[in-house]
Design an enzyme around this catalytic site. Structure first.
Site, PDB file in Angstrom:
ATOM      1  N   SER A   6     -18.027  45.812  33.338  1.00 25.35           N
ATOM      2  CA  SER A   6     -18.080  44.955  34.515  1.00 25.35           C
ATOM      3  C   SER A   6     -18.551  43.551  34.180  1.00 25.35           C
ATOM      4  O   SER A   6     -18.497  42.666  35.034  1.00 25.35           O
ATOM      5  CB  SER A   6     -19.032  45.557  35.559  1.00 25.35           C
ATOM      6  OG  SER A   6     -20.339  45.673  35.020  1.00 25.35           O
ATOM      7  N   HIS A  38     -11.077  46.811  34.908  1.00 28.80           N
ATOM      8  CA  HIS A  38     -12.354  47.118  35.557  1.00 28.80           C
ATOM      9  C   HIS A  38     -12.141  47.727  36.936  1.00 28.80           C
ATOM     10  O   HIS A  38     -11.853  47.028  37.907  1.00 28.80           O
ATOM     11  CB  HIS A  38     -13.209  45.841  35.665  1.00 28.80           C
ATOM     12  CG  HIS A  38     -14.511  46.058  36.369  1.00 28.80           C
ATOM     13  ND1 HIS A  38     -15.081  45.130  37.216  1.00 28.80           N
ATOM     14  CD2 HIS A  38     -15.354  47.129  36.366  1.00 28.80           C
ATOM     15  CE1 HIS A  38     -16.202  45.613  37.695  1.00 28.80           C
ATOM     16  NE2 HIS A  38     -16.399  46.816  37.196  1.00 28.80           N
ATOM     17  N   ASN A  64     -18.788  40.551  40.163  1.00 22.48           N
ATOM     18  CA  ASN A  64     -20.195  40.562  39.769  1.00 22.48           C
ATOM     19  C   ASN A  64     -20.774  39.158  39.604  1.00 22.48           C
ATOM     20  O   ASN A  64     -21.970  38.949  39.812  1.00 22.48           O
ATOM     21  CB  ASN A  64     -20.377  41.365  38.484  1.00 22.48           C
ATOM     22  CG  ASN A  64     -20.310  42.856  38.749  1.00 22.48           C
ATOM     23  OD1 ASN A  64     -20.380  43.297  39.886  1.00 22.48           O
ATOM     24  ND2 ASN A  64     -20.165  43.650  37.699  1.00 22.48           N
TER      25      ASN A  64
END
Length: 284
Positions: free
Chosen positions: A120, A141, A191
């Site tokens: 990630s 991902h 993220n």
């Protein structure tokens, strides 16, 4: 462009099991590799248990369940991945461990096979350069839980070929996912935006602005989020969250990515969230 028929999954955790289920549902033959045969067998048992519940609720038939399970096999031997068209690793978020794994996979998987990481945050290019086939390495991902979450970030390191990325996107879409292309930058899209928010939630609590319960309630009620930041941190895992923040800070040196002391102390104490029974909240 070669089609992807057989998919290898390295890792038998929650994400590894989810990836195996998603790929098998899409019609691929799947090989799940765990460090132990018991771990590999446990993946099949967990997937079967989940399917049994769906059969009971009449969300799938017994024949559909059996057909999907029949496409998955477990092993403790990396050599069983030799014939895979695509191998996705989903092991611990440690760059050194992943690089060693990719170097080993490069010697095993057929020359035209794609080697992908489900990381990630970590730099995909470093994994690519651990192999002799950097043009065939990319990031794919998936988000947790993989069978439910629609998004897949397809990460393109500077070394990846157009064909590799096209095949990776095609695979994600065949799995019923929404694939978005992203350059190889720490945190990718989600993220890089999410973890400053989570980190700043801890900052608000540390400086006494509000309790974690109040912050969670405010973000759910005020922004319509399905859960607040502290509940989400516990779900992701505090150790995983710390590793992501450290990777983001190492690349960008942005103060928003500097992990708050409370997070570090909880990880040091083994309070990792839902998976340990204690994080910001208690789950015992």
């Amino acid at each position: 462009m070669a089609d992807i028929f057989e998919v290898g999954i390295v890792g038998s955790g929650i994400m590894g099991a989810g990836l195996a289920e998603v790929a098998a549902r899409a019609g691929h033959d799947v090989v799940v590799r765990s460090r132990t045969q018991a771990g590999a067998d446990d993946v099949l048992a967990r997937i079967t248990k989940g399917f049994d519940r769906q059969v009971k609720k009449e969300k799938m038939t017994a024949d559909e369940r059996d057909a999907i399970i029949g496409r998955i096999r477990g092993t403790d031997h990396l050599g069983q991945l030799a014939t895979c068209d695509l191998v996705i690793e989903s092991v611990v978020e440690d760059l050194g461990i992943k690089k060693a794994l990719f170097a080993e996979l490069e010697q095993i998987v057929k020359p035209e096979g794609i080697l992908a990481t489900n990381t990630s945050t970590l730099p995909v290019v470093e994994l690519a350069m651990a192999t002799q086939r950097p043009e065939l390495v990319c990031g794919i991902h998936f988000f947790n839980p993989a069978p439910v979450m629609k998004l897949v970030e397809v990460v393109r390191p500077v070394t990846a070929s157009d064909d590799t990325i096209t095949r990776a996107v095609d695979f994600a879409e065949r799995c019923g996912k929404d694939a978005v292309l992203v350059e190889d930058r720490a945190g990718f899209i989600v993220n890089a935006l999410l973890f400053p928010y989570l980190n700043n939630a801890i900052r608000l609590c540390e400086n006494g602005t509000a309790s974690m319960e109040a912050i969670d309630t405010a973000m759910q009620g005020g922004c319509g989020f399905p859960m607040g930041p502290f509940a989400l941190l516990d779900l992701v895992g505090l150790d995983t969250s710390l590793a992501i923040l450290d990777a983001l800070y190492a690349e960008f040196c942005d103060p928003n990515y500097a992990a708050m002391p409370t997070l570090r102390r909880k990880v040091a104490a083994g309070q990792l969230g839902r998976k340990s029974g204690q994080g910001f909240y208690s789950y015992e």
